[in-house]
Motif scaffolding. Structure first.
Motif, mmCIF file in Angstrom:
data_model
loop_
_atom_site.group_PDB
_atom_site.id
_atom_site.type_symbol
_atom_site.label_atom_id
_atom_site.label_comp_id
_atom_site.label_asym_id
_atom_site.label_seq_id
_atom_site.Cartn_x
_atom_site.Cartn_y
_atom_site.Cartn_z
ATOM 1 N N ASP A 129 0.854 -1.185 0.000
ATOM 2 C CA ASP A 129 0.000 0.000 0.000
ATOM 3 C C ASP A 129 0.890 1.235 0.000
ATOM 4 O O ASP A 129 2.058 1.172 0.366
ATOM 5 C CB ASP A 129 -0.886 0.002 1.243
ATOM 6 C CG ASP A 129 -2.320 0.389 0.956
ATOM 7 O OD1 ASP A 129 -2.551 1.158 -0.010
ATOM 8 O OD2 ASP A 129 -3.220 -0.056 1.689
ATOM 9 N N VAL A 130 0.334 2.365 -0.428
ATOM 10 C CA VAL A 130 1.053 3.640 -0.467
ATOM 11 C C VAL A 130 0.165 4.695 0.172
ATOM 12 O O VAL A 130 -1.034 4.760 -0.119
ATOM 13 C CB VAL A 130 1.396 4.044 -1.924
ATOM 14 C CG1 VAL A 130 2.180 5.353 -1.948
ATOM 15 C CG2 VAL A 130 2.163 2.944 -2.635
ATOM 16 N N ILE B 264 3.994 0.371 2.300
ATOM 17 C CA ILE B 264 3.993 -0.971 2.891
ATOM 18 C C ILE B 264 4.376 -1.919 1.766
ATOM 19 O O ILE B 264 3.751 -1.919 0.703
ATOM 20 C CB ILE B 264 2.611 -1.346 3.445
ATOM 21 C CG1 ILE B 264 2.210 -0.393 4.561
ATOM 22 C CG2 ILE B 264 2.619 -2.805 3.942
ATOM 23 C CD1 ILE B 264 0.766 -0.581 5.027
ATOM 24 N N GLY B 265 5.423 -2.676 1.989
ATOM 25 C CA GLY B 265 5.879 -3.614 0.969
ATOM 26 C C GLY B 265 6.617 -4.769 1.605
ATOM 27 O O GLY B 265 6.748 -4.849 2.825
ATOM 28 N N THR B 266 7.129 -5.639 0.788
ATOM 29 C CA THR B 266 7.885 -6.789 1.263
ATOM 30 C C THR B 266 9.332 -6.373 1.478
ATOM 31 O O THR B 266 9.988 -5.864 0.568
ATOM 32 C CB THR B 266 7.818 -7.926 0.215
ATOM 33 O OG1 THR B 266 6.444 -8.235 -0.018
ATOM 34 C CG2 THR B 266 8.558 -9.156 0.687
ATOM 35 N N GLU C 171 18.385 -8.998 0.287
ATOM 36 C CA GLU C 171 18.442 -9.564 -1.058
ATOM 37 C C GLU C 171 18.916 -8.559 -2.109
ATOM 38 O O GLU C 171 19.615 -8.925 -3.055
ATOM 39 C CB GLU C 171 17.052 -10.073 -1.448
ATOM 40 C CG GLU C 171 16.976 -10.684 -2.819
ATOM 41 C CD GLU C 171 15.559 -11.131 -3.181
ATOM 42 O OE1 GLU C 171 15.347 -11.426 -4.361
ATOM 43 O OE2 GLU C 171 14.687 -11.171 -2.302
ATOM 44 N N LEU C 172 18.569 -7.285 -1.948
ATOM 45 C CA LEU C 172 18.827 -6.310 -3.011
ATOM 46 C C LEU C 172 19.907 -5.274 -2.713
ATOM 47 O O LEU C 172 20.394 -4.622 -3.638
ATOM 48 C CB LEU C 172 17.524 -5.587 -3.362
ATOM 49 C CG LEU C 172 16.426 -6.459 -3.956
ATOM 50 C CD1 LEU C 172 15.150 -5.659 -4.147
ATOM 51 C CD2 LEU C 172 16.886 -7.062 -5.268
ATOM 52 N N ILE D 224 9.759 -4.060 -1.595
ATOM 53 C CA ILE D 224 9.179 -4.347 -2.900
ATOM 54 C C ILE D 224 7.687 -4.051 -2.837
ATOM 55 O O ILE D 224 6.995 -4.505 -1.927
ATOM 56 C CB ILE D 224 9.403 -5.823 -3.285
ATOM 57 C CG1 ILE D 224 10.892 -6.106 -3.424
ATOM 58 C CG2 ILE D 224 8.650 -6.163 -4.578
ATOM 59 C CD1 ILE D 224 11.237 -7.573 -3.590
ATOM 60 N N VAL D 225 7.227 -3.271 -3.806
ATOM 61 C CA VAL D 225 5.812 -2.968 -3.952
ATOM 62 C C VAL D 225 5.395 -3.512 -5.311
ATOM 63 O O VAL D 225 6.088 -3.289 -6.310
ATOM 64 C CB VAL D 225 5.557 -1.446 -3.869
ATOM 65 C CG1 VAL D 225 4.106 -1.123 -4.082
ATOM 66 C CG2 VAL D 225 6.044 -0.904 -2.540
ATOM 67 N N SER D 226 4.293 -4.215 -5.348
ATOM 68 C CA SER D 226 3.879 -4.817 -6.618
ATOM 69 C C SER D 226 3.674 -3.749 -7.688
ATOM 70 O O SER D 226 3.320 -2.605 -7.400
ATOM 71 C CB SER D 226 2.591 -5.624 -6.443
ATOM 72 O OG SER D 226 1.491 -4.771 -6.227
ATOM 73 N N ARG D 227 3.913 -4.131 -8.910
ATOM 74 C CA ARG D 227 3.719 -3.225 -10.051
ATOM 75 C C ARG D 227 2.297 -2.689 -10.059
ATOM 76 O O ARG D 227 2.070 -1.499 -10.266
ATOM 77 C CB ARG D 227 4.036 -3.960 -11.355
ATOM 78 C CG ARG D 227 3.832 -3.101 -12.580
ATOM 79 C CD ARG D 227 4.184 -3.851 -13.867
ATOM 80 N NE ARG D 227 4.013 -2.997 -15.014
ATOM 81 C CZ ARG D 227 4.897 -2.102 -15.433
ATOM 82 N NH1 ARG D 227 6.040 -1.954 -14.800
ATOM 83 N NH2 ARG D 227 4.648 -1.360 -16.489
#
Length: 78
Positions: A24-25, A36-38, A43-44, A62-65
């Motif tokens: 969410d943004v 809010i993301g993973t 990892e990155l 990570i936030v979904s596309r």
């Protein structure tokens, strides 16, 4: 600092059955945005471009596309 509004549509409107694990943004009262993301710092972090970095108090998420694309219309130009 307060959450002023959601940017984009709610996770439920994006097809989530529950709000337990949904990106969410939000726009904040100081003009910044909260995401809010993973969490994906471990990892990155080492794969970031050489001119990017992550401070001790920052995290790569990570936030979904779909979340970001659907938020685009609500993000102010300035």
């Amino acid at each position: 600092m307060e959450i002023v509004r959601r940017i984009g549509v709610s996770p439920k409107l994006r097809g989530s059955a529950s709000a337990a694990t949904c990106p969410d943004v939000f726009e904040l009262s100081d003009g910044n945005f909260a995401v809010i993301g993973t969490e994906a710092t471990a990892e990155l972090k080492d794969k970031l471009p050489s001119d990017a970095g992550v401070a001790d108090y920052e995290r790569v998420v990570i936030v979904s596309r779909e979340t970001l694309v659907r938020a685009k219309a609500d993000i102010p130009d300035a």
